[in-house]
Design a protein around this motif. Structure first.
Motif, PDB file in Angstrom:
ATOM      1  N   ALA A  24       0.427   5.140  -2.332  1.00 60.92           N
ATOM      2  CA  ALA A  24      -0.270   6.792  -2.457  1.00 60.92           C
ATOM      3  C   ALA A  24       0.728   7.175  -2.990  1.00 60.92           C
ATOM      4  O   ALA A  24       0.811   8.704  -4.019  1.00 60.92           O
ATOM      5  CB  ALA A  24      -1.355   7.259  -1.897  1.00 60.92           C
ATOM      6  N   ILE A  25       1.314   7.746  -2.519  1.00 59.73           N
ATOM      7  CA  ILE A  25       3.552   8.366  -3.039  1.00 59.73           C
ATOM      8  C   ILE A  25       3.254   8.270  -4.312  1.00 59.73           C
ATOM      9  O   ILE A  25       3.914   8.757  -4.922  1.00 59.73           O
ATOM     10  CB  ILE A  25       4.217   8.410  -1.960  1.00 59.73           C
ATOM     11  CG1 ILE A  25       3.799   9.033  -0.538  1.00 59.73           C
ATOM     12  CG2 ILE A  25       5.664   8.783  -2.687  1.00 59.73           C
ATOM     13  CD1 ILE A  25       4.495   9.126   0.667  1.00 59.73           C
ATOM     14  N   ALA A  26       3.731   6.465  -4.639  1.00 57.26           N
ATOM     15  CA  ALA A  26       4.252   6.194  -6.108  1.00 57.26           C
ATOM     16  C   ALA A  26       2.701   5.818  -7.019  1.00 57.26           C
ATOM     17  O   ALA A  26       3.420   6.475  -8.045  1.00 57.26           O
ATOM     18  CB  ALA A  26       4.536   4.287  -5.218  1.00 57.26           C
ATOM     19  N   PHE A  27       2.045   5.907  -6.713  1.00 52.79           N
ATOM     20  CA  PHE A  27       0.826   6.180  -7.714  1.00 52.79           C
ATOM     21  C   PHE A  27       0.742   8.168  -7.844  1.00 52.79           C
ATOM     22  O   PHE A  27       1.111   7.980  -9.083  1.00 52.79           O
ATOM     23  CB  PHE A  27      -0.375   6.407  -6.815  1.00 52.79           C
ATOM     24  CG  PHE A  27      -1.684   6.723  -7.661  1.00 52.79           C
ATOM     25  CD1 PHE A  27      -1.943   6.721  -9.124  1.00 52.79           C
ATOM     26  CD2 PHE A  27      -2.634   7.981  -7.148  1.00 52.79           C
ATOM     27  CE1 PHE A  27      -3.387   7.039  -9.673  1.00 52.79           C
ATOM     28  CE2 PHE A  27      -3.071   8.465  -8.209  1.00 52.79           C
ATOM     29  CZ  PHE A  27      -3.471   8.374  -9.740  1.00 52.79           C
ATOM     30  N   MET A  28       1.275   9.022  -7.519  1.00 52.73           N
ATOM     31  CA  MET A  28       1.516  10.559  -7.721  1.00 52.73           C
ATOM     32  C   MET A  28       2.532  10.428  -8.118  1.00 52.73           C
ATOM     33  O   MET A  28       2.477  11.703  -9.397  1.00 52.73           O
ATOM     34  CB  MET A  28       1.076  11.249  -6.125  1.00 52.73           C
ATOM     35  CG  MET A  28      -0.401  11.304  -5.513  1.00 52.73           C
ATOM     36  SD  MET A  28       0.029  12.472  -3.986  1.00 52.73           S
ATOM     37  CE  MET A  28       1.070  12.044  -3.389  1.00 52.73           C
ATOM     38  N   LEU A  29       3.421  10.130  -7.694  1.00 51.12           N
ATOM     39  CA  LEU A  29       4.464  10.276  -8.332  1.00 51.12           C
ATOM     40  C   LEU A  29       4.425   9.620  -9.939  1.00 51.12           C
ATOM     41  O   LEU A  29       5.233  10.222 -11.027  1.00 51.12           O
ATOM     42  CB  LEU A  29       5.978   9.047  -7.858  1.00 51.12           C
ATOM     43  CG  LEU A  29       6.370   9.741  -6.381  1.00 51.12           C
ATOM     44  CD1 LEU A  29       7.549   8.893  -5.597  1.00 51.12           C
ATOM     45  CD2 LEU A  29       6.974  11.462  -6.921  1.00 51.12           C
ATOM     46  N   ALA A  30       4.870   8.119 -10.641  1.00 52.44           N
ATOM     47  CA  ALA A  30       3.511   7.458 -11.767  1.00 52.44           C
ATOM     48  C   ALA A  30       3.043   8.667 -12.458  1.00 52.44           C
ATOM     49  O   ALA A  30       3.033   8.017 -13.379  1.00 52.44           O
ATOM     50  CB  ALA A  30       3.426   6.306 -11.677  1.00 52.44           C
ATOM     51  N   SER A  31       1.965   9.250 -11.830  1.00 48.92           N
ATOM     52  CA  SER A  31       1.229   9.743 -12.851  1.00 48.92           C
ATOM     53  C   SER A  31       1.999  10.942 -13.249  1.00 48.92           C
ATOM     54  O   SER A  31       1.107  11.541 -14.159  1.00 48.92           O
ATOM     55  CB  SER A  31      -0.180  10.675 -11.600  1.00 48.92           C
ATOM     56  OG  SER A  31      -0.577   9.575 -11.371  1.00 48.92           O
ATOM     57  N   LEU A  32       2.541  11.956 -11.959  1.00 48.99           N
ATOM     58  CA  LEU A  32       3.361  13.074 -12.594  1.00 48.99           C
ATOM     59  C   LEU A  32       4.171  12.787 -13.708  1.00 48.99           C
ATOM     60  O   LEU A  32       4.340  13.010 -15.122  1.00 48.99           O
ATOM     61  CB  LEU A  32       3.952  13.325 -11.884  1.00 48.99           C
ATOM     62  CG  LEU A  32       3.111  14.162 -10.958  1.00 48.99           C
ATOM     63  CD1 LEU A  32       4.121  15.002  -8.838  1.00 48.99           C
ATOM     64  CD2 LEU A  32       2.894  15.812 -11.019  1.00 48.99           C
TER      65      LEU A  32
END
Length: 219
Positions: A24-32
């Motif tokens: 979930a953290i990796a997804f948020m960072l990648a989205s940013l």
């Protein structure tokens, strides 16, 4: 499962928690990052599932103790006829559950369909869509059975016994599936019962893969 190889509940909670939080953290960072670069043609489902499979594979590859822990359940010899029987029974039970809970409107899987764009997967066969199909039909069922039945249920049953562990692990499985809590809790109960009766993870893994594949085809 031999008690000397068993995990504590704290260890299981930490491991499953990390495997849920890190993607979930990796997804948020990648989205940013993608947003800052102006890249908008990346499927969100592709990113979510990609990081889930990366972290699941990393966990399985580096965790020798876990591989030893589930080896007995994966390698347990089961007759093809027995496995097929339980898979067929499982499909019937999952089908009735979906019909009565999802079909009657008690719960809806629309939010999941929107997240994973299941309805659009057959519209264009891009690499991202092919990967999403692979993850939903093959990757995620494999890892969920290893974690929730092979690790969580086995650990709980060593401490609380079979029947209470069936309920607890199934409810946890359902809670992690959001809007379809009731349906997936029952699904989890079916997978657990098959694992308990056959002493093998393979029938549940195959059933999970078949059911997810049918869901993709029918949605």
């Amino acid at each position: 499962m031999p008690l000397e190889r068993s995990y504590s509940l704290k260890e299981v909670a930490i491991k499953i928690g990390l495997l849920l939080i890190l993607p979930a953290i990796a997804f948020m960072l990648a989205s940013l990052v993608l947003g800052s670069l102006g890249i908008k043609d990346v499927n969100e489902a592709f990113i979510i599932l990609l990081f889930q499979l990366i972290f699941y594979t990393w966990f399985l590859a580096l965790n020798k103790r876990f591989r030893k822990y589930i080896r007995e359940s994966l390698c347990y010899k089961i007759k093809m006829r027995t496995a097929t029987l339980y898979i067929v029974i499982g499909i019937v039970l999952l089908g009735f559950t979906s019909f009565f809970i999802l079909g009657s409107g008690i719960e809806s899987n629309e939010s999941q369909r929107e997240i994973f764009n299941v309805g659009d997967l057959d519209s264009i066969m891009t690499f991202q869509n092919v990967f999403v199909i692979f993850a939903i039909c093959i990757g995620i069922p494999l890892y969920e059975e290893l974690l929730f039945r092979g690790l969580l249920f086995s650990t709980l049953s060593n401490k609380y016994g079979t029947w209470l562990s069936l309920v607890i692990s199934s409810v946890i499985f359902g809670l992690l599936h959001g809007d379809v809590f009731l349906a997936t809790s029952i699904f989890g109960l079916v997978f657990c019962c098959i694992f308990y009766k056959t002493k093998s993870l393979l029938p549940g893994i195959l059933l999970h893969m078949i059911w997810n594949s049918l869901s993709v085809l029918l949605m």
